[in-house]
Design a protein around this motif. Structure first.
Motif, short mmCIF file in Angstrom:
data_model
loop_
_atom_site.label_atom_id
_atom_site.label_comp_id
_atom_site.label_asym_id
_atom_site.label_seq_id
_atom_site.Cartn_x
_atom_site.Cartn_y
_atom_site.Cartn_z
N ARG A 31 -2.82 20.27 8.41
CA ARG A 31 -3.71 20.25 9.56
C ARG A 31 -4.77 19.15 9.47
NH1 ARG A 31 -4.97 26.71 10.58
NH2 ARG A 31 -2.82 27.35 10.93
N TYR A 32 -4.77 18.41 8.39
CA TYR A 32 -5.80 17.42 8.17
C TYR A 32 -5.27 16.00 8.26
CZ TYR A 32 -9.30 20.78 6.76
OH TYR A 32 -10.22 21.81 6.76
N ARG A 33 -6.01 15.17 8.98
CA ARG A 33 -5.80 13.72 8.89
C ARG A 33 -6.24 13.30 7.49
NH1 ARG A 33 -5.93 9.29 12.09
NH2 ARG A 33 -6.28 10.48 14.01
N MET A 34 -5.50 12.38 6.88
CA MET A 34 -5.84 11.89 5.55
C MET A 34 -6.14 10.40 5.62
SD MET A 34 -5.73 14.58 3.76
CE MET A 34 -5.95 13.85 2.14
N GLY A 35 -7.10 9.99 4.81
CA GLY A 35 -7.48 8.59 4.82
C GLY A 35 -7.72 8.07 3.42
N TRP A 36 -7.67 6.76 3.30
CA TRP A 36 -8.05 6.07 2.06
C TRP A 36 -9.19 5.11 2.39
CZ3 TRP A 36 -6.36 7.13 -2.75
CH2 TRP A 36 -5.17 7.85 -2.90
N ARG A 45 -18.88 1.77 1.39
CA ARG A 45 -17.49 2.21 1.34
C ARG A 45 -16.78 1.81 2.63
NH1 ARG A 45 -16.54 8.16 -1.00
NH2 ARG A 45 -17.96 7.19 -2.49
N GLU A 46 -15.58 1.23 2.49
CA GLU A 46 -14.89 0.72 3.67
C GLU A 46 -13.55 1.39 3.87
OE1 GLU A 46 -14.05 -3.46 3.39
OE2 GLU A 46 -12.65 -3.21 1.71
N PHE A 47 -13.18 1.50 5.14
CA PHE A 47 -11.92 2.10 5.54
C PHE A 47 -10.75 1.22 5.10
CE2 PHE A 47 -8.82 4.16 8.07
CZ PHE A 47 -8.09 3.17 8.72
N VAL A 48 -9.68 1.88 4.63
CA VAL A 48 -8.46 1.17 4.25
C VAL A 48 -7.30 1.58 5.15
CG1 VAL A 48 -6.76 0.80 2.44
CG2 VAL A 48 -9.20 0.92 1.86
N ALA A 49 -7.02 2.89 5.23
CA ALA A 49 -5.87 3.35 6.00
C ALA A 49 -6.03 4.84 6.29
CB ALA A 49 -4.57 3.11 5.24
N THR A 50 -5.35 5.28 7.34
CA THR A 50 -5.34 6.70 7.67
C THR A 50 -4.00 7.08 8.25
OG1 THR A 50 -6.55 8.46 8.82
CG2 THR A 50 -6.27 6.38 9.99
N ILE A 51 -3.67 8.36 8.13
CA ILE A 51 -2.41 8.87 8.66
C ILE A 51 -2.67 10.22 9.31
CG2 ILE A 51 -1.80 9.94 6.43
CD1 ILE A 51 1.13 9.17 7.07
N ARG A 52 -2.07 10.40 10.47
CA ARG A 52 -2.27 11.63 11.19
C ARG A 52 -1.49 12.77 10.56
NH1 ARG A 52 -2.15 11.64 17.76
NH2 ARG A 52 0.04 12.15 17.44
N THR A 53 -1.70 13.96 11.04
CA THR A 53 -1.14 15.15 10.40
C THR A 53 0.38 15.12 10.30
OG1 THR A 53 -1.20 16.24 12.54
CG2 THR A 53 -3.07 16.61 11.08
N SER A 54 1.04 14.66 11.35
CA SER A 54 2.49 14.68 11.36
C SER A 54 3.11 13.34 11.01
CB SER A 54 2.98 15.10 12.75
OG SER A 54 2.46 14.22 13.73
N SER A 55 2.30 12.45 10.45
CA SER A 55 2.76 11.13 9.97
C SER A 55 3.23 10.21 11.08
CB SER A 55 3.90 11.27 8.95
OG SER A 55 3.52 12.07 7.87
N ASP A 56 2.97 10.58 12.34
CA ASP A 56 3.50 9.76 13.42
C ASP A 56 2.63 8.56 13.75
OD1 ASP A 56 2.35 11.71 16.29
OD2 ASP A 56 1.50 11.46 14.29
N ILE A 57 1.37 8.61 13.33
CA ILE A 57 0.47 7.49 13.63
C ILE A 57 -0.31 7.11 12.39
CG2 ILE A 57 -1.57 6.77 14.93
CD1 ILE A 57 -0.63 8.42 17.26
N THR A 58 -0.27 5.83 12.07
CA THR A 58 -1.04 5.28 10.96
C THR A 58 -1.91 4.15 11.48
OG1 THR A 58 0.77 3.79 10.39
CG2 THR A 58 0.68 5.89 9.22
#
Length: 123
Positions: A31-36, A45-58
């Protein structure tokens, strides 16, 4: 208690590759978006990447697009960051984060953070 544990950091030569992992516990991972994110001393601290819950959008930062790939395995409660063609400027502590916000790239949109793993790229 929510825990995010990064692993896979280390020392690598420029042009090399590393794969970071982040194992999550204490939350419903799917249920969680994950990010690096990453941080170097004295810098924000700077954003690198993120992925939505179902991996459909990065989403990727411009500085890593085409070189880094974020993925997740909801069955293993783990998010990955495959880093290829590494450059000395990629040297940083890398953090994974979990959030419920639909907004992806700001630190304020993430609720939980890991302790970080050091990545050092030598020239």
């Amino acid at each position: 208690q929510v825990q995010l544990a990064e692993s896979g950091g280390g020392l690598v030569q420029a042009g090399g590759s590393l794969r970071l992992s982040c194992a999550a516990s204490g939350l419903t991972f799917s249920r969680y978006r994950m990010g690096w994110f990453r941080q170097t001393p004295g810098k924000k601290r700077e954003f690198v990447a993120t992925i939505r819950t179902s991996s459909d959008i990065t989403v990727y930062a411009a500085s890593v697009k085409g070189r880094f790939t974020i993925s997740r395995d909801n069955a293993k409660n783990t998010v990955y960051l495959q880093m290829n063609s590494l450059k000395p400027e990629d040297t940083a502590v890398y953090y994974c984060a979990a959030g419920r916000s639909v907004v992806a790239t700001g630190m304020e949109n993430y609720d939980y953070w890991g302790q970080g793993t050091q990545v050092t790229v030598s020239s």
